[in-house]
Design an enzyme around this catalytic site. Sequence first.
Site, PDB file in Angstrom:
ATOM      1  N   LYS A 219     -10.218   0.283  -2.830  1.00  0.00           N
ATOM      2  CA  LYS A 219     -10.153   0.098  -1.386  1.00  0.00           C
ATOM      3  C   LYS A 219     -10.410   1.406  -0.644  1.00  0.00           C
ATOM      4  CE  LYS A 219      -7.066  -1.203   2.429  1.00  0.00           C
ATOM      5  NZ  LYS A 219      -5.727  -1.676   2.820  1.00  0.00           N
TER       6      LYS A 219
ATOM      7  N   ASP B 235       0.857  -1.193   0.000  1.00  0.00           N
ATOM      8  CA  ASP B 235       0.000   0.000   0.000  1.00  0.00           C
ATOM      9  C   ASP B 235       0.891   1.239   0.000  1.00  0.00           C
ATOM     10  OD1 ASP B 235      -1.773  -2.118   0.498  1.00  0.00           O
ATOM     11  OD2 ASP B 235      -3.089  -0.879   1.734  1.00  0.00           O
TER      12      ASP B 235
ATOM     13  N   LYS C  24      -6.783   3.418  -3.607  1.00  0.00           N
ATOM     14  CA  LYS C  24      -7.229   3.421  -2.221  1.00  0.00           C
ATOM     15  C   LYS C  24      -7.412   4.851  -1.753  1.00  0.00           C
ATOM     16  CE  LYS C  24      -5.294   2.018   2.287  1.00  0.00           C
ATOM     17  NZ  LYS C  24      -4.220   1.265   2.960  1.00  0.00           N
TER      18      LYS C  24
END
Lengths: 503, 304
Positions: B240, B141, B204
């Site tokens: 996400k 991430d 995300k």
Amino acid sequence: MTFREKTSAPADRSITSGGSRGNGTAKKAVWEYAPSAESTEHIQLRDRYDLFINGKWVKTRKYFPTINPATEEKIAEAAWASKVDVNRAVLAAEKAYNNVWSKTSPKERAKYIFRIARIMQEKAREFAVIETMDGGKPIKESKSVDVPLALAHFFYYAGWADKLKYAFPNQQFSSIGVVGQIIPWNFPLLMAAWKIAPALACGNTVVIKSAETTPLTLYKLAEVFQEAGLPDGVVNILSGAGDTGAAIVNHPKVKKIAFTGSTEVGKLIMRSVAGTSKKLTMELGGKAANIIMEDAPIDQAIEGIINGIYFNQGHVCCAGSRLFVQESIKQIVVKKLKHRLKSLRVGDPLDKNTDVGAINSKMQLKKITELVNSGVDEGCTLYQPECRLPDKGFWFKPSFFTNVAQSNRIAQEEIFGPVLSVLTFRTPKEAIEKANNTQYGLSAGIWTDKGSKIFKMVGAIKAGVVWSNTYNKFNPASPFGGYKESGFGREGGLQGLKEYLNF
Amino acid sequence: MNMNPALRNLDSLHPAVDETGVKERAAAIAGRSVKKESKVAAIKMAVSMIDLTTLEGKDSAGKVHAMCQKAKFPLEGAPEIPHVAAVCVYPNLIRTAKSALEGSGVKVASVATSFPSGQSPMKLKVEEVRKVVQMGADEVDMVISRGEFLEGNYDYTFKEVQAIKEACGEAHLKVILETGELETFDNVRRASLISMLAGADFIKTSTGKVQPAATLPVTLVMLEAIRDFYNETGKIIGMKPAGGIKTTKDAISYLCLVKETLGDMWLTPDLFRMGASSLLNDLLMQYRKEQSGVYQSAEYFTND
């Protein structure tokens, strides 16, 4: 349909990288919303509704059934007011005007109207359910639009009742007397509120007639008036057909007619009151242009298109039924529109997840079908998403046409159904010309990211309401009404008060 | 303006977003009524999409080990509840997580690239990513350099994601936009498109360290960008939202948003994740409630 578990064990959860996917994926799990029907247990309906005249329920000779268009089942019977009944209602209204309402202080009038609004608020859910059962509109809409807006109109005009001299400073004015009001079937309760609230605030008394297919919420409103202790005869509520309406229009003691409905009937009314001193407001048909410029926020414009034409099954006089898309973005807009149509949920209007409900009546369904057939016959391309319609009831798939020219019938006539015509333009000037090239002028929409364009277009479009980067927004403080054959006079706001006063 | 040829696509993807319209649409979808069996199914699905997260300075092997147990077996005595999708930790805890989760199917995701600010040289960030992959992270991430993006240096953002993607190798890359710092939906859409063009597997919303974190409207904007990117290129990108998703109702709203924007195909842990820590227990509590008809005290659910 409910969620099916994946049959295979969820061992392989690897995220395949950005490239093509789907090969080797196990059986696709489908998660659906379970039916979620609004309960109808709490509503109270009679089997038969008499006329509401002079604060009492009055029997008549003829009654007609009112059905649920989603099931074709009879909900109740409603009185068919005759000429004699209309006369009785008008005399009751006249008596109430002379003896009570014209002598009631503005402050007292306001109290009654506030009380009506509050009682409606308490019964909001019951109103919403009955509106949906009687008219076929999704419960989602009657709960979030019809009922809250209707009571907002009562609250709004209650506030004006004792402030009229500030609304029209340095002007002499007086109430009119008995006003006759005829409302349509697409927003029965809301249209009643639009008409009754300003009439009462200005000190008039009312004879109002509901539409043939949707009499129920108006009679529920009569119960609210009783509960609020509104003096007898101040509002008289009738149901019936065209002959009932004609009797109201032609009654010599009716001083003003407020009509919302088709242009065709509007013209009939105007003919019959020609040469009399009756005041008129007309809110008639429309064929609104919803204009999408190439710099528009496209995904939000798509929502605006959907809301513009499929809201209330397109039974909306200000529906954005002519979509004008700038040619440079036509493909993407049509593609996105098709995609969006697939997620519209058509079906049981009482289901909280339904987006598009039932067509209001068999007659209306026939009219929509006929016009859509004409579009196909004239060579326009029809798109309808795949969706299963219920076996009973009146239904029409949300639809749109491409390859439409201004000269096609579907682009000119008001369909009053969930049917959109997609047309194109090249320049803002052309968009304005095309938008105005209609006998109607009720509403329009403009979608662009550029503020200067909005102002230019809004000024040039001949329509009573122009929304920009949104559609179908209503507020009691904002006047609503048309240009050209869409009518005259305004409802809502200060302008709406003016229509119920003599100056 | 964009020197990078790959960014020429950007304008054809129509960057304008109308804030009011987005909020209205998100609120409409959040109004969906999900009850009974579809609620139970949604709860299970939501559990399987969680990236169970702990990102604190005080994180230790003990904490992460305990969280991994929860990730594998969320609810004692309820084998029908699936394990979560992944656990998300700082680089120093990858090895702990990796060994605790071995053979469970739960992935290990690590934040990297000077998380959460991203304020260090690109070279160091690439190095960090190589390191976390080497330590066994299945998923990375990353955060974009918001400063560069807000300066209009889109080319930098593109190259940054591209370089990190390359450093990821087999590991999957989630690109954190930190939407709370980008502020406008126009920025969010543009950053989403640039990240996808540069090779993101997932986009995300947030680090969870900046408010606002994930919201329904911002997620909708990103989902629409994913849809448009898919239509344009055929590439399927995951989504996400992270931070601030606390209740079952929130989670179900997100699932509805995905269903109605991208379709059923995206409703899988391969393509949709929710970064959360406290959400899991609320889902379990609601699950028990659906089973028994009554709510249980929070004390019946283990914290980790």
